[in-house]
Design a protein around this motif. Structure first.
Motif, PDB file in Angstrom:
ATOM      1  N   LEU A   1       0.893  -1.247  -0.034  1.00  0.00           N
ATOM      2  CA  LEU A   1       0.009  -0.132  -0.050  1.00  0.00           C
ATOM      3  C   LEU A   1       0.898   1.342  -0.034  1.00  0.00           C
ATOM      4  O   LEU A   1       0.450   2.445  -0.659  1.00  0.00           O
ATOM      5  CB  LEU A   1      -0.939   0.111   1.126  1.00  0.00           C
ATOM      6  CG  LEU A   1      -1.859   1.402   1.351  1.00  0.00           C
ATOM      7  CD1 LEU A   1      -2.852   1.506   0.279  1.00  0.00           C
ATOM      8  CD2 LEU A   1      -2.759   1.116   2.548  1.00  0.00           C
ATOM      9  N   TYR A   2       2.154   1.309   0.526  1.00  0.00           N
ATOM     10  CA  TYR A   2       3.016   2.340   0.669  1.00  0.00           C
ATOM     11  C   TYR A   2       3.189   2.415  -0.590  1.00  0.00           C
ATOM     12  O   TYR A   2       3.587   3.863  -1.345  1.00  0.00           O
ATOM     13  CB  TYR A   2       4.134   1.974   1.683  1.00  0.00           C
ATOM     14  CG  TYR A   2       5.277   2.855   1.444  1.00  0.00           C
ATOM     15  CD1 TYR A   2       5.273   4.100   2.065  1.00  0.00           C
ATOM     16  CD2 TYR A   2       6.404   2.370   0.954  1.00  0.00           C
ATOM     17  CE1 TYR A   2       6.232   5.032   1.889  1.00  0.00           C
ATOM     18  CE2 TYR A   2       7.742   3.097   0.727  1.00  0.00           C
ATOM     19  CZ  TYR A   2       7.658   4.443   1.260  1.00  0.00           C
ATOM     20  OH  TYR A   2       8.676   5.235   1.210  1.00  0.00           O
ATOM     21  N   VAL A   3       3.827   1.501  -1.405  1.00  0.00           N
ATOM     22  CA  VAL A   3       4.098   1.748  -2.782  1.00  0.00           C
ATOM     23  C   VAL A   3       3.078   2.257  -3.440  1.00  0.00           C
ATOM     24  O   VAL A   3       3.407   3.269  -4.632  1.00  0.00           O
ATOM     25  CB  VAL A   3       4.591   0.470  -3.447  1.00  0.00           C
ATOM     26  CG1 VAL A   3       4.881   0.468  -4.936  1.00  0.00           C
ATOM     27  CG2 VAL A   3       6.032  -0.053  -2.802  1.00  0.00           C
ATOM     28  N   ALA A   4       1.816   1.815  -3.352  1.00  0.00           N
ATOM     29  CA  ALA A   4       0.736   2.336  -4.273  1.00  0.00           C
ATOM     30  C   ALA A   4       0.666   3.750  -3.993  1.00  0.00           C
ATOM     31  O   ALA A   4       0.315   4.728  -4.875  1.00  0.00           O
ATOM     32  CB  ALA A   4      -0.464   1.620  -3.935  1.00  0.00           C
ATOM     33  N   ILE A   5       0.590   4.315  -2.700  1.00  0.00           N
ATOM     34  CA  ILE A   5       0.324   5.825  -2.429  1.00  0.00           C
ATOM     35  C   ILE A   5       1.218   6.473  -2.855  1.00  0.00           C
ATOM     36  O   ILE A   5       0.980   7.504  -3.459  1.00  0.00           O
ATOM     37  CB  ILE A   5       0.322   5.843  -0.752  1.00  0.00           C
ATOM     38  CG1 ILE A   5      -1.145   5.140  -0.377  1.00  0.00           C
ATOM     39  CG2 ILE A   5       0.373   7.327  -0.440  1.00  0.00           C
ATOM     40  CD1 ILE A   5      -1.239   5.271   1.188  1.00  0.00           C
ATOM     41  N   THR A   6       2.622   6.303  -2.869  1.00  0.00           N
ATOM     42  CA  THR A   6       3.750   7.129  -3.263  1.00  0.00           C
ATOM     43  C   THR A   6       3.770   7.006  -4.748  1.00  0.00           C
ATOM     44  O   THR A   6       4.817   7.581  -5.456  1.00  0.00           O
ATOM     45  CB  THR A   6       5.002   6.734  -2.493  1.00  0.00           C
ATOM     46  OG1 THR A   6       5.269   5.191  -2.725  1.00  0.00           O
ATOM     47  CG2 THR A   6       4.996   6.916  -1.025  1.00  0.00           C
ATOM     48  N   ARG A   7       3.009   6.476  -5.632  1.00  0.00           N
ATOM     49  CA  ARG A   7       2.890   6.680  -7.098  1.00  0.00           C
ATOM     50  C   ARG A   7       2.313   7.985  -7.237  1.00  0.00           C
ATOM     51  O   ARG A   7       2.516   8.371  -8.519  1.00  0.00           O
ATOM     52  CB  ARG A   7       2.336   5.461  -7.848  1.00  0.00           C
ATOM     53  CG  ARG A   7       2.575   4.029  -7.616  1.00  0.00           C
ATOM     54  CD  ARG A   7       4.065   3.597  -7.693  1.00  0.00           C
ATOM     55  NE  ARG A   7       4.944   3.962  -6.370  1.00  0.00           N
ATOM     56  CZ  ARG A   7       6.162   4.029  -6.418  1.00  0.00           C
ATOM     57  NH1 ARG A   7       6.759   4.246  -7.376  1.00  0.00           N
ATOM     58  NH2 ARG A   7       6.794   4.204  -5.288  1.00  0.00           N
ATOM     59  N   ALA A   8       1.594   8.345  -6.528  1.00  0.00           N
ATOM     60  CA  ALA A   8       0.704   9.648  -6.864  1.00  0.00           C
ATOM     61  C   ALA A   8       1.917  10.873  -6.481  1.00  0.00           C
ATOM     62  O   ALA A   8       2.623  10.977  -5.417  1.00  0.00           O
ATOM     63  CB  ALA A   8      -0.313   9.898  -5.952  1.00  0.00           C
ATOM     64  N   THR A   9       2.262  11.642  -7.578  1.00  0.00           N
ATOM     65  CA  THR A   9       2.895  12.951  -7.275  1.00  0.00           C
ATOM     66  C   THR A   9       2.025  14.132  -6.811  1.00  0.00           C
ATOM     67  O   THR A   9       2.721  14.865  -6.009  1.00  0.00           O
ATOM     68  CB  THR A   9       3.700  13.482  -8.695  1.00  0.00           C
ATOM     69  OG1 THR A   9       2.637  13.820  -9.478  1.00  0.00           O
ATOM     70  CG2 THR A   9       4.310  12.018  -9.219  1.00  0.00           C
ATOM     71  N   SER A  10       0.751  14.203  -6.991  1.00  0.00           N
ATOM     72  CA  SER A  10      -0.056  15.407  -6.691  1.00  0.00           C
ATOM     73  C   SER A  10      -1.196  14.977  -5.824  1.00  0.00           C
ATOM     74  O   SER A  10      -1.506  15.604  -4.657  1.00  0.00           O
ATOM     75  CB  SER A  10      -0.129  16.203  -8.008  1.00  0.00           C
ATOM     76  OG  SER A  10       1.039  16.699  -8.442  1.00  0.00           O
ATOM     77  N   GLN A  11      -1.949  14.373  -6.263  1.00  0.00           N
ATOM     78  CA  GLN A  11      -3.344  13.959  -5.840  1.00  0.00           C
ATOM     79  C   GLN A  11      -3.372  12.399  -5.293  1.00  0.00           C
ATOM     80  O   GLN A  11      -3.292  11.677  -6.465  1.00  0.00           O
ATOM     81  CB  GLN A  11      -4.660  14.577  -6.811  1.00  0.00           C
ATOM     82  CG  GLN A  11      -4.783  16.047  -6.511  1.00  0.00           C
ATOM     83  CD  GLN A  11      -5.927  16.241  -7.218  1.00  0.00           C
ATOM     84  OE1 GLN A  11      -6.817  15.431  -7.440  1.00  0.00           O
ATOM     85  NE2 GLN A  11      -6.105  17.487  -7.735  1.00  0.00           N
ATOM     86  N   CYS A  12      -3.956  12.073  -4.235  1.00  0.00           N
ATOM     87  CA  CYS A  12      -4.338  10.701  -4.151  1.00  0.00           C
ATOM     88  C   CYS A  12      -5.432  10.504  -3.367  1.00  0.00           C
ATOM     89  O   CYS A  12      -5.895  11.038  -2.317  1.00  0.00           O
ATOM     90  CB  CYS A  12      -3.178   9.979  -3.223  1.00  0.00           C
ATOM     91  SG  CYS A  12      -3.348   8.300  -2.890  1.00  0.00           S
ATOM     92  N   HIS A  13      -6.642   9.852  -3.960  1.00  0.00           N
ATOM     93  CA  HIS A  13      -8.076   9.548  -3.501  1.00  0.00           C
ATOM     94  C   HIS A  13      -7.972   7.943  -3.240  1.00  0.00           C
ATOM     95  O   HIS A  13      -7.880   7.249  -3.985  1.00  0.00           O
ATOM     96  CB  HIS A  13      -8.982   9.918  -4.562  1.00  0.00           C
ATOM     97  CG  HIS A  13      -8.737  11.375  -5.142  1.00  0.00           C
ATOM     98  ND1 HIS A  13      -8.961  12.450  -4.321  1.00  0.00           N
ATOM     99  CD2 HIS A  13      -8.066  11.989  -6.244  1.00  0.00           C
ATOM    100  CE1 HIS A  13      -8.772  13.562  -5.100  1.00  0.00           C
ATOM    101  NE2 HIS A  13      -8.282  13.283  -6.015  1.00  0.00           N
ATOM    102  N   ILE A  14      -8.378   7.832  -1.940  1.00  0.00           N
ATOM    103  CA  ILE A  14      -8.368   6.550  -1.539  1.00  0.00           C
ATOM    104  C   ILE A  14      -9.972   6.169  -1.407  1.00  0.00           C
ATOM    105  O   ILE A  14     -10.681   6.747  -0.767  1.00  0.00           O
ATOM    106  CB  ILE A  14      -7.784   6.200  -0.357  1.00  0.00           C
ATOM    107  CG1 ILE A  14      -5.994   6.523  -0.400  1.00  0.00           C
ATOM    108  CG2 ILE A  14      -7.899   4.613   0.497  1.00  0.00           C
ATOM    109  CD1 ILE A  14      -5.276   6.438   0.685  1.00  0.00           C
TER     110      ILE A  14
END
Length: 635
Positions: free
Chosen positions: A505-518
């Motif tokens: 999940l950490y890897v997935a979240i840090t793919r976002a450079t500007s916006q992350c919506h979960i």
């Protein structure tokens, strides 16, 4: 080559890792901290300062693409001498081929189709075969025979299943012996054994490969680690770079403790850390760090970027309404972002992805094609072309393919979802050689990725699993199915497996450079769910940021530095934007050195751009308008 020029655009931590006088070094590089840049510059800096010899340098990677990218980056910073760069398996095979040739031994056949041989050895098929192959592959990567598997934690879960797996391990080994073949993992084991048992042979190999470097060291398996130790011998010239927090391949046998506890394996190692994330906003980094901390996984990662939008976490009544909501949100997004390939939806499993893709199709949201199919003739042709090291070889191969009337006819490229045929790859190779007459197979593969001659990298939302997203980045990322049963996945039962789910999940979240919506569903497949425990008590109101040194702030306040920096940032952003559209990393478009040159010289037309870059007229004609616009905005 100016060694100091290699350090200009590095932060303090990166510079320390590149220039340290220690030769036994482990760099713990957090997400977005410039891991590949540091690895490349470390090689180049040691060669430039005559502390290492390019001819005796070996960089070990986990994919052919990573090896090729490393060589391209080295050429971009001025290293003209070729270094050895390849996967563990390819390196072991090359060493063994020379060994067998010296001994006048007939090389054994190397098989890559493990499922077929396991099926022949055990009689298993379908899901039962897939399960056996997965467990056997894990045991093989760990260097375990049947008895070792039974003693392992995985072998103790269910005695009946463990017994079947152990029997399959023995049957598979017997099948290989009867056929006189080796599989890919055998290459690592045999190569390490040859090095450890014959001092003269080992001395020759270690003389040839004096300087060892390993990319993505968090993914090392025990048998790869054993080969690395055999290659190293008593020489302390080893550079490891990786991030234990991004170790997500435990199911394949990788062991993050080999890097996490590196000082126990290499007592004299110097451990350096890259803690500045230059890719993600503070809000994104805060979310990623929270996931790791919640699972007792430490991380000192900091963001150097300005504040961005807060992370959103939204629940929906069920999985269908969640998928529909994601589709509706994407329909409201600026179409430019979707057309430029700046949007991704990530999920834990392929089943989750398929549900989201159906919702996007229903809502008429463009989805980016998957590209080359895994076992297509086009994929095999591109892999063959990539291995050709001379322009003449590439040209001859292309003509042979086009002249071969036995090529299988594949669907036309304008058919939805199709992939290039071998003849399409060959024709593209000839087009590439007309533009770059001195290009080899590696350069051709990079050109295919950057130029997208088949239209496979056109815009659209990418829908990927977390594993498939590793190494990628997008400005806008949606993470779906972030609930119990999915994160952690229900198959994760041990402490180590749950920790790996957190890293995923950490890897997935840090793919976002500007916006992350979960997003998550309160009910999925008819069963009630709760939000993922990894996200429990998450608050995004206090992002973690890294403050630049006061001296740097003062220096950048001068008008001259501000103007120069603005131009440099504009060109860097143009490069990043162009790379996102092409689906490649920015350095594939142009090197950091060329970014500085473009910012300083500001080419005013296509001819000047071509003179400066040598890209060829057609490429410059295509890229110049956007570059010109980027520079005009700051002039």
């Amino acid at each position: 080559m100016d060694a100091d020029a290699l350090l200009v655009d590095l932060d303090e931590d990166q510079r320390r890792a590149v220039t340290t006088s220690s030769h036994l070094v482990a760099v713990i590089a957090g997400a977005g901290s410039g891991k590949t840049r540091v690895l490349t510059r470390r090689i180049a800096y040691r060669i430039a300062t005559r502390d290492a010899d390019a001819r005796h340098t070996l960089a070990l990677t986990f994919t052919r693409e990573a090896a090729g990218e490393l060589r391209r980056r080295l050429r971009a910073v001025g290293i003209d001498e070729r270094i050895e760069s390849g996967t563990f398996h390819a390196t072991a095979l090359n060493i063994l081929r020379q060994r067998w040739s010296d001994q006048r031994r007939t090389p054994p056949t190397i098989v890559e189709d493990r499922p077929r041989l396991v099926g022949l050895a055990t009689g298993a098929s379908g899901e039962a075969l897939n399960d056996l192959v997965a467990e056997l592959s894990w045991a093989s990567a760990r260097g375990l025979d049947a008895s070792g598997y039974l003693r392992s934690s995985r072998g103790k879960r269910r005695s009946d299943r463990a017994t079947r797996v152990a029997e399959a391990i023995d049957a598979y080994a017997a099948e290989k012996r009867s056929r006189g073949v080796l599989d890919l993992d055998d290459l690592l084991v045999v190569c390490a054994a040859e090095l450890n048992s014959n001092s003269n042979f080992a001395d020759a190999v270690r003389w040839r490969f004096r300087h060892l470097l390993v990319d993505e060291a968090q993914d090392l398996t025990p048998i790869q680690h054993a080969l690395l130790r055999a290659l190293q011998g008593a020489r302390h010239d080893l550079f490891l770079v990786g991030d234990p927090a991004q170790s997500i391949y435990g199911f394949n046998g990788s062991d993050p403790t080999l890097l996490q506890d590196v000082s126990t394996h290499f007592p004299e190692v110097e451990i350096l850390r890259l803690s500045n994330n230059h890719r993600c906003t503070p809000q994104v980094v805060t979310a990623g760090v929270h996931v790791l901390q919640h699972s007792q996984l430490g991380s000192g990662l900091l963001s150097t970027r300005p504040d961005g939008d807060p992370i959103t976490i939204t629940s929906y009544p069920d999985d269908e309404s969640e998928a529909a909501a994601i589709a509706n949100a994407l329909n409201r997004l600026d179409l430019t972002a979707i057309r430029q390939g700046d949007v991704a939806v990530l999920a834990r499993t392929h089943a989750h992805c398929e549900r989201i893709e159906r919702a996007l199709q229903t809502a008429d949201v463009d989805i980016r094609p998957r590209g080359f199919r895994g076992d297509s003739a086009g994929r095999r042709a591109l892999d063959t072309a990539r291995r050709l090291r001379e322009p003449g070889q590439l040209r001859a191969w292309a003509h042979d393919v086009l002249d071969d009337t036995t090529n299988v006819v594949e669907p036309a490229l304008d058919s939805p979802g199709t992939t290039p045929a071998a003849s399409d790859i060959a024709q593209a190779a000839l087009d590439f050689l007309r533009e770059q007459p001195d290009g080899d197979g590696t350069a051709f593969a990079a050109w295919v990725a950057a130029e997208d001659p088949f239209g496979l990298r056109r815009g659209g939302v990418e829908v990927l699993t977390f594993h498939a997203a590793k190494g990628r980045e997008w400005p806008f990322v949606w993470i779906a199915a972030a609930e119990s049963g999915s994160l952690p996945h229900r198959s994760a039962t041990t402490r180590d497996e749950i920790a790996e789910e957190a890293r995923l999940l950490y890897v997935a979240i840090t793919r976002a450079t500007s916006q992350c919506h979960i997003t998550w569903a309160e009910r999925r497949n008819g069963y009630r769910r709760t939000i993922s425990p990894f996200l429990d008590k998450f608050e995004s109101s206090e992002p973690i940021r890294s403050t630049p040194p006061e001296a740097l702030v003062t220096a950048m306040r001068s008008p001259e530095r501000r103007d120069a920096k603005a131009r440099h940032d504009a060109v860097a952003e143009w490069r990043a934007h162009t790379a996102r559209r092409a689906g490649v990393i920015p350095e594939t478009i142009c090197s950091d050195r060329l970014v500085r040159q473009l910012a300083e010289r500001r080419p005013s037309n296509v001819e000047e751009l071509n003179e400066l870059t040598g890209w060829g007229h057609l490429t410059c004609e295509r890229l110049f308008p956007d570059l010109q616009q980027a520079l005009q905005l700051v002039d």
